[in-house]
Design a protein around this motif. Sequence first.
Motif, PDB file in Angstrom:
ATOM      1  N   ALA A   6      32.782  34.041  41.149  1.00 41.01           N
ATOM      2  CA  ALA A   6      32.895  35.507  41.109  1.00 41.01           C
ATOM      3  C   ALA A   6      32.740  36.109  42.504  1.00 41.01           C
ATOM      4  CB  ALA A   6      31.846  36.085  40.165  1.00 41.01           C
ATOM      5  N   ARG A   7      31.879  35.501  43.335  1.00 42.18           N
ATOM      6  CA  ARG A   7      31.692  36.019  44.692  1.00 42.18           C
ATOM      7  C   ARG A   7      32.973  35.987  45.495  1.00 42.18           C
ATOM      8  NH1 ARG A   7      26.083  34.156  47.274  1.00 42.18           N
ATOM      9  NH2 ARG A   7      27.318  32.343  47.792  1.00 42.18           N
ATOM     10  N   LYS A   8      33.780  34.946  45.283  1.00 41.17           N
ATOM     11  CA  LYS A   8      35.045  34.820  46.025  1.00 41.17           C
ATOM     12  C   LYS A   8      35.979  35.990  45.748  1.00 41.17           C
ATOM     13  CE  LYS A   8      35.291  29.767  45.688  1.00 41.17           C
ATOM     14  NZ  LYS A   8      36.077  28.762  44.966  1.00 41.17           N
ATOM     15  N   TYR A   9      35.805  36.632  44.570  1.00 41.07           N
ATOM     16  CA  TYR A   9      36.708  37.711  44.185  1.00 41.07           C
ATOM     17  C   TYR A   9      36.093  39.079  44.434  1.00 41.07           C
ATOM     18  CZ  TYR A   9      39.846  34.325  42.182  1.00 41.07           C
ATOM     19  OH  TYR A   9      40.728  33.295  42.030  1.00 41.07           O
ATOM     20  N   ASN A  10      35.048  39.127  45.286  1.00 42.87           N
ATOM     21  CA  ASN A  10      34.396  40.405  45.597  1.00 42.87           C
ATOM     22  C   ASN A  10      33.876  41.133  44.382  1.00 42.87           C
ATOM     23  OD1 ASN A  10      34.478  40.475  48.356  1.00 42.87           O
ATOM     24  ND2 ASN A  10      36.603  41.195  48.382  1.00 42.87           N
TER      25      ASN A  10
ATOM     26  N   PHE B   2      34.000  44.675  36.724  1.00 43.82           N
ATOM     27  CA  PHE B   2      33.460  43.606  37.553  1.00 43.82           C
ATOM     28  C   PHE B   2      33.495  43.937  39.046  1.00 43.82           C
ATOM     29  CE2 PHE B   2      35.109  40.199  34.363  1.00 43.82           C
ATOM     30  CZ  PHE B   2      34.199  40.638  33.435  1.00 43.82           C
ATOM     31  N   GLY B   3      34.187  45.030  39.434  1.00 44.01           N
ATOM     32  CA  GLY B   3      34.452  45.260  40.857  1.00 44.01           C
ATOM     33  C   GLY B   3      33.255  45.822  41.604  1.00 44.01           C
ATOM     34  N   GLN B   4      33.108  45.451  42.877  1.00 47.33           N
ATOM     35  CA  GLN B   4      31.978  45.931  43.678  1.00 47.33           C
ATOM     36  C   GLN B   4      32.048  47.419  43.949  1.00 47.33           C
ATOM     37  OE1 GLN B   4      31.319  43.691  47.230  1.00 47.33           O
ATOM     38  NE2 GLN B   4      30.715  41.849  46.129  1.00 47.33           N
ATOM     39  N   SER B   5      33.263  47.961  43.995  1.00 50.76           N
ATOM     40  CA  SER B   5      33.374  49.373  44.332  1.00 50.76           C
ATOM     41  C   SER B   5      33.200  50.248  43.091  1.00 50.76           C
ATOM     42  CB  SER B   5      34.737  49.646  44.958  1.00 50.76           C
ATOM     43  OG  SER B   5      35.737  49.301  44.033  1.00 50.76           O
ATOM     44  N   ASN B   6      32.971  49.640  41.971  1.00 56.81           N
ATOM     45  CA  ASN B   6      32.900  50.400  40.738  1.00 56.81           C
ATOM     46  C   ASN B   6      31.507  51.004  40.521  1.00 56.81           C
ATOM     47  OD1 ASN B   6      34.505  51.215  38.521  1.00 56.81           O
ATOM     48  ND2 ASN B   6      33.132  50.027  37.206  1.00 56.81           N
ATOM     49  N   GLU B   7      31.474  52.208  39.982  1.00 57.89           N
ATOM     50  CA  GLU B   7      30.200  52.827  39.648  1.00 57.89           C
ATOM     51  C   GLU B   7      29.568  52.068  38.478  1.00 57.89           C
ATOM     52  OE1 GLU B   7      33.057  54.415  39.716  1.00 57.89           O
ATOM     53  OE2 GLU B   7      32.912  55.563  41.577  1.00 57.89           O
ATOM     54  N   LEU B   8      28.271  52.259  38.322  1.00 59.04           N
ATOM     55  CA  LEU B   8      27.537  51.603  37.236  1.00 59.04           C
ATOM     56  C   LEU B   8      28.265  51.792  35.907  1.00 59.04           C
ATOM     57  CD1 LEU B   8      23.903  52.690  38.084  1.00 59.04           C
ATOM     58  CD2 LEU B   8      25.241  50.802  39.008  1.00 59.04           C
ATOM     59  N   TYR B   9      28.455  50.711  35.152  1.00 58.92           N
ATOM     60  CA  TYR B   9      29.090  50.821  33.843  1.00 58.92           C
ATOM     61  C   TYR B   9      28.343  49.919  32.866  1.00 58.92           C
ATOM     62  CZ  TYR B   9      32.897  51.448  30.486  1.00 58.92           C
ATOM     63  OH  TYR B   9      33.636  51.776  29.378  1.00 58.92           O
ATOM     64  N   ALA B  10      28.475  48.586  33.078  1.00 64.32           N
ATOM     65  CA  ALA B  10      27.716  47.661  32.242  1.00 64.32           C
ATOM     66  C   ALA B  10      26.220  47.909  32.408  1.00 64.32           C
ATOM     67  CB  ALA B  10      28.063  46.215  32.605  1.00 64.32           C
ATOM     68  N   THR B  11      25.821  48.320  33.617  1.00 61.22           N
ATOM     69  CA  THR B  11      24.407  48.577  33.882  1.00 61.22           C
ATOM     70  C   THR B  11      23.868  49.702  33.003  1.00 61.22           C
ATOM     71  OG1 THR B  11      24.908  47.963  36.145  1.00 61.22           O
ATOM     72  CG2 THR B  11      22.750  48.952  35.747  1.00 61.22           C
ATOM     73  N   CYS B  12      24.665  50.749  32.799  1.00 61.02           N
ATOM     74  CA  CYS B  12      24.243  51.844  31.915  1.00 61.02           C
ATOM     75  C   CYS B  12      24.037  51.314  30.496  1.00 61.02           C
ATOM     76  CB  CYS B  12      25.305  52.941  31.874  1.00 61.02           C
ATOM     77  SG  CYS B  12      25.744  53.579  33.481  1.00 61.02           S
ATOM     78  N   SER B  13      25.008  50.515  30.049  1.00 60.39           N
ATOM     79  CA  SER B  13      24.917  49.932  28.723  1.00 60.39           C
ATOM     80  C   SER B  13      23.654  49.085  28.601  1.00 60.39           C
ATOM     81  CB  SER B  13      26.170  49.080  28.465  1.00 60.39           C
ATOM     82  OG  SER B  13      25.986  48.238  27.358  1.00 60.39           O
TER      83      SER B  13
END
Lengths: 200, 200, 200
Positions: free
Chosen positions: A24-28, C144-155
Motif C-alpha cells: 500500500a505504501r508504494k501506491y501513496n 485509501f488516498g493520502q490526500s483524502n479527508e478523513l472518511y473511514a476514520t470517522c466511521s
Amino acid sequence: MDELIRILTYVAVIASAVSGALEARKYNMDIVGATTIAYVTAFGGGTVRDLLLGRTPVFWVGDPGLTVTTLIVAFVSFYRLNLVSNNLLIVADAIGLGIFSILGATYTLQLNLSPIVAILMGVVTGIFGGVLRDLLCIRIPNVFGQSNELYATCSFVGTVIFILLNALHVNTVFASFTGAAIIFIMRLLALRFKMTLPSP
Amino acid sequence: MDELIRILTYVAVIASAVSGALEARKYNMDIVGATTIAYVTAFGGGTVRDLLLGRTPVFWVGDPGLTVTTLIVAFVSFYRLNLVSNNLLIVADAIGLGIFSILGATYTLQLNLSPIVAILMGVVTGIFGGVLRDLLCIRIPNVFGQSNELYATCSFVGTVIFILLNALHVNTVFASFTGAAIIFIMRLLALRFKMTLPSP
Amino acid sequence: MDELIRILTYVAVIASAVSGALEARKYNMDIVGATTIAYVTAFGGGTVRDLLLGRTPVFWVGDPGLTVTTLIVAFVSFYRLNLVSNNLLIVADAIGLGIFSILGATYTLQLNLSPIVAILMGVVTGIFGGVLRDLLCIRIPNVFGQSNELYATCSFVGTVIFILLNALHVNTVFASFTGAAIIFIMRLLALRFKMTLPSP
C-alpha cells in the motif's frame, strides 16, 4: 489439531498483512488504505474460501485476536518498517502461500466434498489474498503475468500431493506439513531459478 | 427438470470459459491467469447469485465435473485455439447470457422470493461473470459502456418475460426456453444492428 | 426498532444510489452502467457485511422495495439530475456513511459476536459501497488516498463510541443516533478543515 490450525492461521495472516501494508505504501496510500489492504491480503483468501463453502460467519469473525493482530501489524509495517529485507518478505509470503493452500484443502475435505474441489479451493485460498490486494491497487494480479515465477503452480502441486497423501490415509499432520513444505520450497526454487510456464 | 438444468449449466459454463481464456491471452497472461479468468467468467455469475441467495456451498462445489471441464476448456482454449471464428464466440457468449439469466431467476423463485428480486438476480447471474472477468483484466466492464450494444438489457427483457409467463402458470420448461431464446435472439439482433441505449 | 432500522436503511440506500449514478456519468457509462454502479454503491457495504456474517439471503433480497427504489433513483439521477448541488451530495454521502456504519455494528452485536469484530464490520459496511463503486470504475478507492479527508476514520470513531455506549447499557436508540451523528458531523468537519492522516 485445532490449536495447530490456529497457530498456522496466525503465521499466515501476519505474513500476508506485512506484505499488504508495504504494498500500500508504494501506491501513496494513507494508513486507512494500508490497513484495508493488509486486512484484504491477510483475510481475503480464507474469506473467499469460507463464503464459497458456506462456512459463515467467516473464520476471522469468530476470532477477534486476528482482527487486533492484523491492525497492529498494519500500523507497525506502515509507520515503522523502513529497512525490511526483501528476502524476509519473500520467505514470509511463501510461508503464507503454503499454509493457506493446505488449510483451504483441509476445510473442503472436512465437509466431505470432492478432492477435485479441494484442490481448487486450496489454490483459491492460497492466491486470492494477493489477487484481491492487486485489484484494490488497480493492477492486473501479479500471479497472472507471463513473466512471473511459479506461484499458483506451487500451490497446485503441493495441494495435489497433500490430497494424495490423504487418500493413502497418511497421518494428517504429516501430510499437511509435507504439502505446505513442498509449496514453500518450490516457490523459493522458482524464484531462485526464475521458472515460468510455457506461453501459448 | 434437474437433469435439464445441469445440461444447460454445462453449456453456459463451457461457452463462458472459452471466452474467458481467450480474453486472458490478449493481456499476455500465462496459463494460470487464463485458467483463473476462465473460472471467474464461467463460475462468477452463478457464484454471486448463490452467495446472495445463501445457496451454499455454491453450485460448482457440489459438481466436480464442472471444475474439471472448465480446466480442460481453459487449457485447450489457451494453447490450441488459434483460428476461432469471432462469430462462434459471439454465439457462445449469447447462449451463456440467456441460460445464466433464466437460471438465476429460476433459483430465486424456488426460494419463494419476490419476482422483482428474481429479475435483478437473473440479470446479475447473466452479466457478472463478464463483469468480474473485466475487473481482473483491470478495465471498465464492457457491459457498462455507452458504445456497447444491448447486453444487460437483453437479459432484463428476457427475464421479465420469463417471470410473466411463470406468473401466468405457463409450463416451466416452455417459459424457460422462451426467456432464454428471447435473450439469445435479441442479443444477436442488437449486435447486428448496433443498437445502444439513450445517453443522458 | 425494526421499523426505524428499515427507514434508516432506505435513507442510506437512496443517498448512496444518487452518488453512484452520478459517478457513473463521469465515466461515460450508459444507463446500465449507471444502474449497476448505483446498486453496487447502495447495496455493496451491507451485502459484504451480510455475506461475512452469514446473514443470507442478504438484506435487499428480502425487501423488493429497495430494489425498485434504487432503480428509480438511478434512472432519475442519470437522466434528470443536472444541477445537483455538490453540497447536497456531500451531505447525502455523510448520512449514508453514518447510518451504514452503525447498522453494521448493530447486526454484528445481534449475533453475539465480539465488539472488536463489530467495529471492523461497522467500518466495512460504511466504506465498502464506495470501495466497490471505485473498483468498478477502475480507480484506486478514494478512501485509501493520502490526500483524502478523513472518511473511514470517522466511521471508526463513531462506531467505537456506539460500541462503548452499548457496553455501558445506554439506550440503544440513543447510542445509535449518537454514533451516527458523530460520524456525520466529523465527516463534514474533516471536509471543511481538510483534515488528513499522518504519512509514514
